[in-house]
Design an enzyme around this catalytic site. Structure first.
Site, mmCIF file in Angstrom:
data_model
loop_
_atom_site.group_PDB
_atom_site.id
_atom_site.type_symbol
_atom_site.label_atom_id
_atom_site.label_comp_id
_atom_site.label_asym_id
_atom_site.label_seq_id
_atom_site.Cartn_x
_atom_site.Cartn_y
_atom_site.Cartn_z
ATOM 1 N N TYR A 140 -3.743 9.215 -2.932
ATOM 2 C CA TYR A 140 -3.426 8.338 -1.784
ATOM 3 C C TYR A 140 -4.773 8.733 -0.729
ATOM 4 C CZ TYR A 140 1.430 7.043 -2.211
ATOM 5 O OH TYR A 140 2.489 6.224 -2.679
ATOM 6 N N ASP A 190 5.830 3.010 1.133
ATOM 7 C CA ASP A 190 6.692 2.352 2.323
ATOM 8 C C ASP A 190 6.414 0.977 2.758
ATOM 9 O OD1 ASP A 190 7.608 4.842 2.040
ATOM 10 O OD2 ASP A 190 6.319 5.799 3.603
#
Length: 250
Positions: free
Chosen positions: A114, A55
């Site tokens: 992540y 993102d």
């Protein structure tokens, strides 16, 4: 059909100056910047395939991508220096290597890791570099309770409750290998490893867990919320600047 040598890149970037990974006509993106550098090297447009999208504002320490080249006069590792000489300082190629012709940065990936970074700082202000790469918590959370929530995701899980608006995935099931929190001095680290992720999923998981941890909700409550699949029952989607795509595994 792809032709030429298949070059695999490992890439790091500061996401603050990019509108995400994926190429866009009117916005600065990581893929777009690297493809411009590749075009300068080759004299024609080159398509770069990433392991997945990040993102806007999300960083990477180990994004992976690949491209095909007809340049056969340099060793694959030399692409590291060649590309970095053409790239801006907020994106770096860490490693370049020649891969099998069938290697695909996205479809060959087995897992993605992540990492979310938080600084638990109830009183002191964050330093500028800390504020750029960490989210701030004004408290010290209950790590054991957070990890009890994390264990609820292990295995194949319907993650609909964590899917961001606009997610177009046909299936919302994801296989989560691990999801855990730990402290490093005053820093809280959240790491989650899965085969793939839904749109905004990591930001939503972390936000949901911290939201309900502050309310001291029992794990059974989180289990019921996850099973419901109702996005409205999840916690907030956290800002992107503390989140890193840490590693892609093949």
């Amino acid at each position: 059909m792809n032709e030429g040598r298949n070059i695999k890149l490992t890439i790091a970037y500061d996401g603050a100056g990019f509108c995400g990974w994926q190429r866009q006509d009117s916005e600065r993106t990581v893929q777009g910047v690297i493809e411009k550098a590749l075009e300068k090297m080759h004299g024609y447009s080159v398509n770069l395939t990433g392991s997945g999208r990040t993102d806007s504002g999300v960083h990477a320490a180990g994004q992976t991508a690949n491209f095909y080249t007809n340049i056969d006069t340099i060793q694959p590792e030399r692409f590291t220096h060649a590309l970095n000489s053409l790239l801006p300082s907020d994106v770096r190629v860490i490693q370049a290597e020649e891969a099998d012709g069938n290697f695909h940065a996205r479809f060959s990936a087995k897992a993605r890791l992540y990492r979310y970074q938080f600084i638990c700082s109830p009183l002191r202000p964050l330093l500028p570099h800390e504020n750029r790469y960490n989210l701030r918590l004004f408290r010290y959370p209950r790590v054991e309770l957070l990890n009890a929530y994390g264990r609820l995701l292990f295995g194949e899980t319907d993650c609909s409750v964590f899917a961001g608006a606009g997610d177009t995935s046909k299936s919302k099931n994801r296989y989560v290998y691990s999801a855990y929190f730990y402290m490093e001095k005053n820093s809280l680290i959240f790491e989650i490893r899965a085969n793939a992720f839904l749109r905004n999923m990591v930001r939503s998981v972390a936000g949901t867990f911290l939201y309900y941890e502050e309310k001291t909700a029992p794990p059974e409550k989180l289990r019921e919320i996850i099973s419901s699949g109702e996005r409205s029952r999840a916690g907030p989607t956290l800002p992107p600047h503390g989140l890193f795509l840490w590693k892609v595994e093949y």
